[in-house]
Design a protein around this motif. Structure first.
Motif, PDB file in Angstrom:
ATOM      1  N   MET A  74       5.183  48.964 -28.460  1.00 18.88           N
ATOM      2  CA  MET A  74       5.672  48.518 -27.140  1.00 18.88           C
ATOM      3  C   MET A  74       4.576  48.698 -26.103  1.00 18.88           C
ATOM      4  O   MET A  74       4.652  49.595 -25.261  1.00 18.88           O
ATOM      5  CB  MET A  74       6.930  49.293 -26.752  1.00 18.88           C
ATOM      6  N   PRO A  75       3.521  47.891 -26.151  1.00 17.51           N
ATOM      7  CA  PRO A  75       2.451  48.024 -25.160  1.00 17.51           C
ATOM      8  C   PRO A  75       2.945  47.706 -23.763  1.00 17.51           C
ATOM      9  O   PRO A  75       3.758  46.797 -23.563  1.00 17.51           O
ATOM     10  CB  PRO A  75       1.408  47.001 -25.638  1.00 17.51           C
ATOM     11  N   GLY A  76       2.475  48.452 -22.795  1.00 21.47           N
ATOM     12  CA  GLY A  76       2.854  48.216 -21.404  1.00 21.47           C
ATOM     13  C   GLY A  76       4.053  48.998 -20.929  1.00 21.47           C
ATOM     14  O   GLY A  76       4.324  49.037 -19.724  1.00 21.47           O
ATOM     15  N   ARG A  77       4.815  49.639 -21.848  1.00 25.57           N
ATOM     16  CA  ARG A  77       5.965  50.439 -21.435  1.00 25.57           C
ATOM     17  C   ARG A  77       5.489  51.706 -20.740  1.00 25.57           C
ATOM     18  O   ARG A  77       4.502  52.306 -21.146  1.00 25.57           O
ATOM     19  CB  ARG A  77       6.838  50.802 -22.635  1.00 25.57           C
ATOM     20  N   LYS A  78       6.206  52.140 -19.720  1.00 25.22           N
ATOM     21  CA  LYS A  78       5.783  53.296 -18.929  1.00 25.22           C
ATOM     22  C   LYS A  78       6.874  54.353 -18.876  1.00 25.22           C
ATOM     23  O   LYS A  78       8.059  54.050 -18.946  1.00 25.22           O
ATOM     24  CB  LYS A  78       5.394  52.866 -17.515  1.00 25.22           C
ATOM     25  N   VAL A  79       6.441  55.605 -18.746  1.00 31.68           N
ATOM     26  CA  VAL A  79       7.329  56.750 -18.555  1.00 31.68           C
ATOM     27  C   VAL A  79       6.810  57.509 -17.342  1.00 31.68           C
ATOM     28  O   VAL A  79       5.643  57.936 -17.328  1.00 31.68           O
ATOM     29  CB  VAL A  79       7.361  57.668 -19.795  1.00 31.68           C
ATOM     30  N   VAL A  80       7.670  57.667 -16.319  1.00 36.57           N
ATOM     31  CA  VAL A  80       7.305  58.300 -15.034  1.00 36.57           C
ATOM     32  C   VAL A  80       5.953  57.801 -14.535  1.00 36.57           C
ATOM     33  O   VAL A  80       5.088  58.573 -14.113  1.00 36.57           O
ATOM     34  CB  VAL A  80       7.318  59.846 -15.141  1.00 36.57           C
ATOM     35  N   GLY A  81       5.758  56.493 -14.593  1.00 37.43           N
ATOM     36  CA  GLY A  81       4.546  55.887 -14.057  1.00 37.43           C
ATOM     37  C   GLY A  81       3.358  55.896 -14.986  1.00 37.43           C
ATOM     38  O   GLY A  81       2.314  55.338 -14.639  1.00 37.43           O
ATOM     39  N   LEU A  82       3.474  56.517 -16.149  1.00 35.76           N
ATOM     40  CA  LEU A  82       2.369  56.577 -17.110  1.00 35.76           C
ATOM     41  C   LEU A  82       2.684  55.703 -18.314  1.00 35.76           C
ATOM     42  O   LEU A  82       3.841  55.569 -18.710  1.00 35.76           O
ATOM     43  CB  LEU A  82       2.122  58.018 -17.570  1.00 35.76           C
ATOM     44  N   ASP A  83       1.635  55.124 -18.871  1.00 38.75           N
ATOM     45  CA  ASP A  83       1.800  54.396 -20.121  1.00 38.75           C
ATOM     46  C   ASP A  83       2.295  55.345 -21.202  1.00 38.75           C
ATOM     47  O   ASP A  83       2.013  56.541 -21.179  1.00 38.75           O
ATOM     48  CB  ASP A  83       0.461  53.778 -20.514  1.00 38.75           C
ATOM     49  N   LEU A  84       3.058  54.815 -22.179  1.00 37.89           N
ATOM     50  CA  LEU A  84       3.593  55.653 -23.246  1.00 37.89           C
ATOM     51  C   LEU A  84       2.491  56.442 -23.947  1.00 37.89           C
ATOM     52  O   LEU A  84       2.652  57.632 -24.239  1.00 37.89           O
ATOM     53  CB  LEU A  84       4.335  54.789 -24.270  1.00 37.89           C
ATOM     54  N   GLY A  85       1.365  55.783 -24.211  1.00 36.49           N
ATOM     55  CA  GLY A  85       0.265  56.458 -24.879  1.00 36.49           C
ATOM     56  C   GLY A  85      -0.321  57.580 -24.032  1.00 36.49           C
ATOM     57  O   GLY A  85      -0.655  58.658 -24.537  1.00 36.49           O
ATOM     58  N   GLN A  86      -0.455  57.336 -22.726  1.00 38.46           N
ATOM     59  CA  GLN A  86      -0.991  58.360 -21.830  1.00 38.46           C
ATOM     60  C   GLN A  86      -0.040  59.551 -21.730  1.00 38.46           C
ATOM     61  O   GLN A  86      -0.473  60.716 -21.740  1.00 38.46           O
ATOM     62  CB  GLN A  86      -1.234  57.762 -20.438  1.00 38.46           C
ATOM     63  N   PHE A  87       1.248  59.266 -21.647  1.00 37.14           N
ATOM     64  CA  PHE A  87       2.227  60.342 -21.564  1.00 37.14           C
ATOM     65  C   PHE A  87       2.238  61.160 -22.863  1.00 37.14           C
ATOM     66  O   PHE A  87       2.324  62.389 -22.838  1.00 37.14           O
ATOM     67  CB  PHE A  87       3.614  59.759 -21.299  1.00 37.14           C
ATOM     68  N   GLY A  88       2.129  60.473 -24.009  1.00 32.47           N
ATOM     69  CA  GLY A  88       2.082  61.181 -25.286  1.00 32.47           C
ATOM     70  C   GLY A  88       0.849  62.045 -25.410  1.00 32.47           C
ATOM     71  O   GLY A  88       0.919  63.190 -25.894  1.00 32.47           O
ATOM     72  N   ALA A  89      -0.308  61.535 -24.979  1.00 31.21           N
ATOM     73  CA  ALA A  89      -1.539  62.326 -25.035  1.00 31.21           C
ATOM     74  C   ALA A  89      -1.439  63.561 -24.137  1.00 31.21           C
ATOM     75  O   ALA A  89      -1.915  64.650 -24.496  1.00 31.21           O
ATOM     76  CB  ALA A  89      -2.733  61.462 -24.615  1.00 31.21           C
ATOM     77  N   ALA A  90      -0.805  63.408 -22.963  1.00 32.99           N
ATOM     78  CA  ALA A  90      -0.632  64.560 -22.064  1.00 32.99           C
ATOM     79  C   ALA A  90       0.246  65.634 -22.712  1.00 32.99           C
ATOM     80  O   ALA A  90      -0.018  66.836 -22.581  1.00 32.99           O
ATOM     81  CB  ALA A  90      -0.023  64.092 -20.746  1.00 32.99           C
ATOM     82  N   LEU A  91       1.282  65.218 -23.444  1.00 29.30           N
ATOM     83  CA  LEU A  91       2.139  66.185 -24.133  1.00 29.30           C
ATOM     84  C   LEU A  91       1.380  66.938 -25.219  1.00 29.30           C
ATOM     85  O   LEU A  91       1.580  68.149 -25.403  1.00 29.30           O
ATOM     86  CB  LEU A  91       3.343  65.472 -24.742  1.00 29.30           C
ATOM     87  N   THR A  92       0.508  66.239 -25.947  1.00 27.16           N
ATOM     88  CA  THR A  92      -0.256  66.925 -26.995  1.00 27.16           C
ATOM     89  C   THR A  92      -1.225  67.944 -26.401  1.00 27.16           C
ATOM     90  O   THR A  92      -1.416  69.031 -26.959  1.00 27.16           O
ATOM     91  CB  THR A  92      -1.035  65.907 -27.845  1.00 27.16           C
ATOM     92  N   VAL A  93      -1.836  67.622 -25.268  1.00 23.87           N
ATOM     93  CA  VAL A  93      -2.731  68.574 -24.608  1.00 23.87           C
ATOM     94  C   VAL A  93      -1.947  69.793 -24.110  1.00 23.87           C
ATOM     95  O   VAL A  93      -2.403  70.938 -24.227  1.00 23.87           O
ATOM     96  CB  VAL A  93      -3.475  67.887 -23.433  1.00 23.87           C
TER      97      VAL A  93
END
Length: 284
Positions: A74-93
């Motif tokens: 699902m490219p382009g989907r966002k969570v709290v203003g962040l792309d899904l991939g960016q939000f997932g990477a933040a959770l892993t960090v």
């Protein structure tokens, strides 16, 4: 989800998430049993006995990995203003950060916490470095080559027997046709083209039938099939910033028009969009 859209970096992320989940069931801490004491009745706790540790390290990392993989579908989907991939990477960090300080605070870390920290390190490496390192950007599954020997005249538009819709129908080139000539699939003969024609005769014959059957578009551009080396977004022709689809490695797509350095590509379900990054594409 098409598994061919996954990269090696995605494979690292998936593997690390599986190890992290397994580590949550292992002992959180270890202890030395004194001599003469029966320690068999003592049960060392694991991450599931501590809700804060479970959510902030183990499940946070697993959820982050799931969001990273989901962003491929699902490219382009966002969570709290962040792309899904960016939000997932933040959770892993965040999971790695918590695991690091937790293991420093424990007097005698157990197998679960040690393995969890190592898995979190690999998880963050795959999430952050995956889109930047060429070796990790390569497809997880190698693209399938078009099967040779299939007669071009035996297949409908866009489909070859046994290959599925969207793959070029064979590489035999009768009637002197050159690769990528004709509209519909590579290697297809054009109507009225003479057999055993040399290249000059083929070009002359092609120039004499520019609009035969509505196949060739206006201008010098000839539609051709292509495959992408890594997953790439396809944007709408209206200039919308959000992708309408994702082109996956191992699948053939039809380029129907060229706009500057971009291509207008058609997917297997008939959707058309702009492929902005055309570097390294493989022509059929």
């Amino acid at each position: 989800m098409n598994i061919r859209s996954l990269t090696r970096g995605d494979g690292v992320v998936i593997g690390a998430a599986v190890v992290l989940f397994i580590a949550s069931f292992l002992d959180f801490s270890s202890y030395d049993c004194p001599q003469g004491v029966d320690c068999s009745r003592f049960d060392s706790p694991n991450a599931w006995d501590s809700l804060g540790l479970l959510m902030s390290v183990f499940l946070a990392g697993v959820i982050g990995a799931a969001l990273l993989i989901l962003s491929r579908a699902m490219p382009g989907r966002k969570v709290v203003g962040l792309d899904l991939g960016q939000f997932g990477a933040a959770l892993t960090v965040f999971a790695l950060w918590t695991a690091f300080w937790t293991i420093l605070d424990v007097n005698s870390a157990g197998a679960g916490l040690i393995l969890g920290l190592l898995a979190a390190i690999v998880l963050v490496a795959g999430a952050v470095a995956g889109p930047m390192i060429p070796a990790l950007k390569a497809p997880l599954v190698s693209p399938a080559s078009p099967a040779p020997g299939v007669g071009a005249g035996q297949a409908p538009y866009g489909a070859g027997p046994g290959q599925g819709y969207g793959f070029p129908a064979g590489q035999q080139q009768p009637y002197g046709a050159q690769p990528s000539q004709g509209y519909g699939y590579p290697g297809a003969p054009q109507q009225g083209q003479p057999a055993q024609a040399d290249p000059a005769q083929a070009q002359q014959a092609q120039a004499q039938q520019p609009s035969q059957g509505g196949a060739a578009p206006a201008g010098d551009f000839t539609p051709f099939w292509f495959a992408v080396p890594v997953a790439r977004p396809l944007y709408g022709e209206d200039g919308s910033p959000n992708p309408i689809a994702e082109l996956a490695p191992g699948t053939w797509y039809l380029a129907v028009e060229q706009r500057g350095q971009s291509l207008i590509a058609q997917t297997q379900d008939g959707r058309r969009g702009v492929l902005q990054d055309t570097t390294g594409i493989q022509r059929g």
